[in-house]
Design a protein around this motif. Structure first.
Motif, PDB file in Angstrom:
ATOM      1  N   GLN A 149       0.828  -1.208   0.000  1.00 55.27           N
ATOM      2  CA  GLN A 149       0.000   0.000   0.000  1.00 55.27           C
ATOM      3  C   GLN A 149       0.861   1.256   0.000  1.00 55.27           C
ATOM      4  O   GLN A 149       0.573   2.228  -0.707  1.00 55.27           O
ATOM      5  CB  GLN A 149      -0.917   0.009   1.221  1.00 55.27           C
ATOM      6  CG  GLN A 149      -1.860   1.210   1.262  1.00 55.27           C
ATOM      7  CD  GLN A 149      -2.770   1.178   2.471  1.00 55.27           C
ATOM      8  OE1 GLN A 149      -2.683   0.284   3.296  1.00 55.27           O
ATOM      9  NE2 GLN A 149      -3.654   2.152   2.575  1.00 55.27           N
ATOM     10  N   ARG A 201       2.323   1.752  -3.472  1.00 56.09           N
ATOM     11  CA  ARG A 201       1.331   2.237  -4.440  1.00 56.09           C
ATOM     12  C   ARG A 201       1.083   3.719  -4.264  1.00 56.09           C
ATOM     13  O   ARG A 201       0.537   4.369  -5.148  1.00 56.09           O
ATOM     14  CB  ARG A 201       0.023   1.456  -4.295  1.00 56.09           C
ATOM     15  CG  ARG A 201       0.133   0.007  -4.767  1.00 56.09           C
ATOM     16  CD  ARG A 201      -1.224  -0.665  -4.809  1.00 56.09           C
ATOM     17  NE  ARG A 201      -1.109  -2.045  -5.237  1.00 56.09           N
ATOM     18  CZ  ARG A 201      -1.101  -3.091  -4.429  1.00 56.09           C
ATOM     19  NH1 ARG A 201      -1.190  -2.898  -3.111  1.00 56.09           N
ATOM     20  NH2 ARG A 201      -0.993  -4.308  -4.896  1.00 56.09           N
ATOM     21  N   ALA A 218      -0.829   5.662  -2.002  1.00 55.59           N
ATOM     22  CA  ALA A 218      -2.148   6.249  -1.791  1.00 55.59           C
ATOM     23  C   ALA A 218      -2.042   7.607  -1.110  1.00 55.59           C
ATOM     24  O   ALA A 218      -2.669   8.592  -1.507  1.00 55.59           O
ATOM     25  CB  ALA A 218      -3.017   5.308  -0.954  1.00 55.59           C
TER      26      ALA A 218
END
Length: 409
Positions: free
Chosen positions: A214, A217, A219
């Motif tokens: 996560q 990536r 975010a």
């Protein structure tokens, strides 16, 4: 030069991740150039001439990049608006041929022919004759070439064969997933080593790398960029540093978690060791860590195996099974993996991709943190050359004949 740099920064925000990397490299170089100019502000004309030359070259470079971005945008619109509409209206079987005719109506596919010959020039006469007589063998050669000399080829700039023109977006999407997976697995490798754990075991646990995946990536990074003015260079650099620090913190937390599982937090990890891990994380994010190549090689091997196994499993000799292929498309450009997969699944009549088998292969190779993403990417990677062969086998066959004519018994 300041305005040129701001234009480049704005352009990098519009580009695909793969294209923006080179633009960001130019921005860093231009900023250094600007600092040098300021330090030599009192110098005479030679510095000014160099600066003028650099600005002119930079403008031409950014104009070329802007043209590529426009093409990417057009292809995205083509893939996500025009293609679904035409498929809904029953005209999808003509999409690929029309698009290729528009782009290469006066071309005999010279890059494709050269690429196919590069795959076959070391083959013996008997091997070439086998290719000429077997569409199945041609698919296997094209699939291996697609994986080894295009998808994972990094030694020099790749000339994309014309029949893959509409697959460039797919190529970039797959490469982005592969780079992300290699980086995440490499970071997990270093965290496991610091925690005195076996990385080959820990990197096969999909759930243990969820937080790291996560973080990579981005975010939080993307949310910061969304509310940050695009034209502010300092804010872009700030958010980039924030992203890197967030990844570093996540890697350290992962190392501590694995360390505590065996030591019960006593003693804690040394600060010097954590500093080394931060340095290794920076190297991974810069793409210079040697573990990246090890994991990329593993990934390439799995992609190649899956593409070959998919073609072997889907071998359908009857005309009834071959005919529907004309309704499919050889993977046009797109910014996401899921949108390609969704559309292709509606028109692909062949046996389904062995999803679970693919996932297990990636897990067993120590790439479990991104096994789901890699499985989807591998399915696309297997589909692209197969459909290209279905649609443009005559061109491939012609290129092999040319090579066969030049081969001496």
């Amino acid at each position: 030069l300041r305005w040129v740099i701001e234009a480049g920064t704005a352009l990098s925000m519009l580009e695909s991740p793969a294209e923006s990397e080179t633009t960001k490299s130019w921005i860093r170089f231009a900023e250094q150039n600007q600092e040098d100019d300021q330090n030599h502000h009192s110098q005479q004309s030679p510095i000014k001439k160099d600066r003028l030359s650099f600005m002119i070259c930079s403008l031409f470079y950014l104009m070329d990049k802007a043209e590529r971005t426009q093409k990417e945008k057009d292809a995205f619109y083509f893939r996500n608006v025009i293609v679904p509409s035409l498929f809904r209206n029953g005209e999808g079987f003509r999409i690929e041929q029309r698009a290729m005719k528009d782009h290469f109506q006066d071309s005999d596919f010279p890059v494709t022919r050269e690429w196919v010959r590069s795959l076959t020039h070391t083959m013996t006469k008997s091997e070439l004759e086998s290719l000429l007589s077997s569409p199945h063998e041609r698919k296997l050669v094209i699939a291996r070439g697609w994986i080894d000399t295009i998808l994972f080829w990094t030694q020099r700039e790749v000339k994309i064969p014309e029949f893959f023109y509409l697959d460039v977006g797919t190529l970039h999407a797959i490469q982005n997933v592969a780079k992300l997976a290699a980086a995440g697995s490499a970071l997990g490798w270093h965290a496991a080593n610091l925690a005195k754990r076996n990385p080959d075991i820990l990197l096969r646990n999909e759930s243990s790398g969820a937080a790291l995946a996560q973080a990579l990536r981005g975010a939080n990074h993307q949310e910061i960029l969304r509310v940050t003015p695009h034209h502010s260079q300092s804010s872009v650099r700030t958010t980039q540093r924030a992203y890197e620090e967030h990844v570093e913190d996540t890697v350290i937390e992962l190392a501590r978690e694995w360390w505590n599982e065996t030591t019960n937090s006593s003693p804690p990890l040394a600060n010097d060791d954590l500093a080394i891990l931060r340095g290794q994380t920076k190297q991974v994010l810069l793409g210079t860590d040697p573990v990246l190549q090890l994991l990329t090689d593993r990934m390439q091997r799995v992609f190649s195996e899956l593409a070959t196994e998919t073609i072997v499993r889907r071998r359908q000799p009857s005309a009834a099974n071959i005919a529907p292929v004309q309704r499919m498309q050889s993977g046009t450009r797109t910014a996401t993996l899921s949108s390609i997969s969704s559309l292709s699944s509606q028109v692909n009549p062949k046996p389904p991709f062995a999803t679970e088998q693919a996932r297990q292969k990636f897990v067993a190779s120590g790439l479990a943190f991104f096994a789901a993403d890699l499985t989807e990417a591998a399915e696309l990677a297997a589909r692209v050359p197969e459909l290209a062969c279905d649609l443009y086998d005559a061109i491939i066959l012609d290129a092999i004949r040319e090579e066969d004519y030049q081969t001496v018994d």
